[in-house]
Structure formats: C-alpha cells, structure tokens
Design an enzyme around this catalytic site. Structure first.
Site, mmCIF file in Angstrom:
data_model
loop_
_atom_site.group_PDB
_atom_site.id
_atom_site.type_symbol
_atom_site.label_atom_id
_atom_site.label_comp_id
_atom_site.label_asym_id
_atom_site.label_seq_id
_atom_site.Cartn_x
_atom_site.Cartn_y
_atom_site.Cartn_z
ATOM 1 N N ILE A 171 26.563 5.134 19.285
ATOM 2 C CA ILE A 171 25.279 4.795 19.895
ATOM 3 C C ILE A 171 25.560 4.405 21.339
ATOM 4 O O ILE A 171 26.682 4.057 21.699
ATOM 5 C CB ILE A 171 24.542 3.667 19.128
ATOM 6 C CG1 ILE A 171 25.415 2.411 18.996
ATOM 7 C CG2 ILE A 171 24.089 4.146 17.769
ATOM 8 C CD1 ILE A 171 24.701 1.271 18.260
ATOM 9 N N ASP A 172 24.530 4.480 22.170
ATOM 10 C CA ASP A 172 24.698 4.234 23.600
ATOM 11 C C ASP A 172 25.219 2.824 23.879
ATOM 12 O O ASP A 172 24.990 1.888 23.105
ATOM 13 C CB ASP A 172 23.359 4.409 24.323
ATOM 14 C CG ASP A 172 22.813 5.813 24.215
ATOM 15 O OD1 ASP A 172 23.624 6.739 24.031
ATOM 16 O OD2 ASP A 172 21.581 5.977 24.314
ATOM 17 N N LYS A 173 25.862 2.688 25.020
ATOM 18 C CA LYS A 173 26.412 1.393 25.454
ATOM 19 C C LYS A 173 25.365 0.280 25.369
ATOM 20 O O LYS A 173 25.636 -0.795 24.828
ATOM 21 C CB LYS A 173 26.933 1.510 26.887
ATOM 22 C CG LYS A 173 27.378 0.190 27.497
ATOM 23 C CD LYS A 173 27.803 0.365 28.944
ATOM 24 C CE LYS A 173 28.180 -0.977 29.575
ATOM 25 N NZ LYS A 173 28.588 -0.822 31.003
#
Length: 345
Positions: A158-160
């Site tokens: 998942i994104d930062k």
C-alpha cells in the site's frame, strides 16, 4: 512449427506484486519436459528457477500443479506465476517497531502506519516495513539466512501515506498461494476514505484503466478502456455525508497503484488531503476566511491522504479456512472525521 500463443499479464506497477505468463501449446509441438519448454519461452529464466517454481506450484498446466518431468502436449494451457520482490542486497534488517495484528507459522498481518514505505527502492533504502520484518524474523530465528528473506514475504503493498493492513508470507508455500489469490482477485480488501464533495450515488462501481501519466511519471491516471494502462475496478459505498466531504468505503477488485486515489479523482471526488491528486486544496465549499481556516485545520490534523486499508480477508494458505482481519481507523483520520461531523451540526 509456429510459435505458441503467449499472453503476458503484468502488475509490477500495482499493489499486487507479481507477473503472470500464460502459454497455449501449439498443435505441432512434440512432447517436451515442462521445465525445458518454459525455460525456452521465459526471458532470463534458468532451469533451476523454473524447477523451483514448479515445486512451489507456481507453474500450472490446465489449472493443475505438475512435476518437473511432465511432458507438454498440444493444446496444454500453461500458466507461470512470477512473484516480484526487492533484490537481496536491498534488504538490511532494522529494529523498527511493527504493529502485528496476527501471526502464525505461515503468515504475518501487519498494520502499517501512514508515512512508512513498504519496501526498499529508489530513495528509500532503509526504514521500510520490509527492513523491520527482516529484523523481526531474524530475532525469531537467528540462524535465518538473510539472503533468503526477499524470496518470500511481500505479495502486495500500500502507498507510503496510506495506513492499514498488509499480509506477508513466512514460507514459500504461503507466498505462492497468496500470490495466486491476489492475481485471481479473490482477496477481500476494504478501505475507508474521506473524499471531497457530496457523492451523487449511495453506491456504485468505478471502472477505468489505470496507468502512468504520459507526462508526469510519478502520477497515475485513468484511461479509456483498452487504450492504455491496466483494467481497474473499485466498488464504493457511502458511509456518511458531511455536505462538503463524504466518508466512503471502497472495495478493491483489482490492485493497481494509487487505484482508489486515481479513481476518486476521475469522478470529481479526490481523496481529502491527497497532495498528488488535488485533494490538498479546497475542492468544495465557498472560499471565505472562516471556512478556509477550518479546512486548513483539517489538513493539519490529517496531513496525508485520508485513506486506510481497514479489512483484509483471504483463504489461509495452509488451513484453507477463510480469515478476515480488521483495523481501527488511525487517530488522524478519526480526528478529521469528527471535526467535519461537528462542523455541519
């Protein structure tokens, strides 16, 4: 003899980290060992690597696992799953606190905080979730060969600046099984997000190919079906309305990079506080001093995209029983939601 029909599906840029190659054996093909056949068709493959993939049931013939000595026949449908992971040299175990939701001998469920990168890459060679997982596993088993760590574990990301649940595999068997579940879109993934605007429908489905922006390569965008990018499907349902923003749940059918963020932007409802896709400025509401100050205070409470991976469900790779994990909304999202609730009263 003509070349076999080859179809390659890749998701290297997506949240799901794998590549799938499929072949249909030509009618004139003579009997040949499966490992030799696949090695001749997959660029950079070695016989040892192909045999390992066969052993780990990442090579299927007519939807069934086979042995290395299987001899292909005309009309056989061959599927090869190739999981992607960081190189061994990128993984340095680091003592990073992890919020472990569940663990057994096969899987690890981690609740990732916003701001943490999932795996090492350009500009982020340490301080990532995988660095912390490598250290954690090393503490469990001091004799563990660090060079083996990247060979299993990460099957999605998942994104930062998105918070929430991730599953990691602790064995090659679990890795192989989970990779196939992700690729077949049988994983349950439910996100909670706050988006700009009062959404017109109570629920719906967003369908649109997602691919890298042609000019701004760090961004992704939605393209007409078949023109560019990869198919992407997001199902959404309104949970609560705050006039200027809406609390929404999203269920992913596919796992493309920035999928929810890009899909929501494409229908005019960018994720709140998303500085990549226009959610970090006032999108709805009159820009007068008092309202602008209120929104700025909300941005300060949640200075990242208001997106959380709340639920993760799948078939356990060993017990074969359905499992479902859930995590609470983090404090920053809870605070900004409560602030909007009070504002509209």
């Amino acid at each position: 003899m003509s070349e076999p029909e080859i179809n390659i599906e890749q998701e290297q840029d997506g949240e799901d980290l794998y590549e799938k190659l499929s072949f249909v054996v030509d009618k004139g093909q003579e009997p040949l060992r499966i490992d030799k056949f696949v090695m001749s068709r997959v660029e950079g493959a070695t016989r040892n690597k192909i045999q390992q993939a066969i052993e780990n049931e990442l090579v299927l013939v007519n939807d069934k696992a086979i042995k290395s000595n299987y001899k292909i026949k005309p009309g056989d449908k061959i599927v090869v799953f190739d999981t992607k992971h960081p190189e061994s040299s990128d993984i340095v175990p680091e003592n990073i606190p992890l919020n472990i939701v569940f663990e057994d001998d096969d899987i690890l469920i981690v609740n990732k905080p916003a701001g943490m990168v999932v795996h090492p890459g350009s500009g982020n060679y340490n301080g990532t979730l995988i660095n912390g997982v490598a250290y954690y596993l090393k503490q469990q088993n001091p004799l563990l060969d660090e060079s083996l760590l990247p060979r299993f574990g990460l099957v999605h990301r998942i994104d930062k600046n998105t918070s929430g649940l991730l599953v990691l595999a602790k064995t090659q068997k679990a890795m192989s099984d989970l990779a196939k579940q992700f690729f077949n879109h049988t994983i349950h993934r439910r996100y909670i997000t706050l988006v700009w605007g009062n959404m017109e429908n109570e629920e719906g489905t967003i369908v649109g190919h997602v691919g890298r922006h042609q000019r701004f390569r760090k961004l992704f965008t939605v393209y007409p079906d078949g023109e560019y990018g990869k198919d992407a499907i997001t199902h959404y349902k309104v949970l609560e309305r705050f006039n200027y923003v809406t609390l929404v749940e999203c269920r992913l059918e596919t796992g493309r990079t920035h999928q929810i963020r890009v899909h929501m932007q494409s229908i005019g409802h960018p994720v709140f506080s998303d500085d990549f896709y226009g959610g970090d400025k006032i999108v709805k509401g009159t820009v007068f001093t008092k309202y602008k100050q209120f929104v700025d205070n909300c941005f300060a409470l949640c200075p990242r995209q208001a997106l959380h991976a709340k639920e993760l469900g799948f078939i356990h790779p060993v017990t074969r029983k359905p499992v479902l994990f859930e995590s609470d909304l983090p404090g920053d999202m809870q605070a900004v939601i409560e602030k909007w609730r009070k504002y509209i009263k």
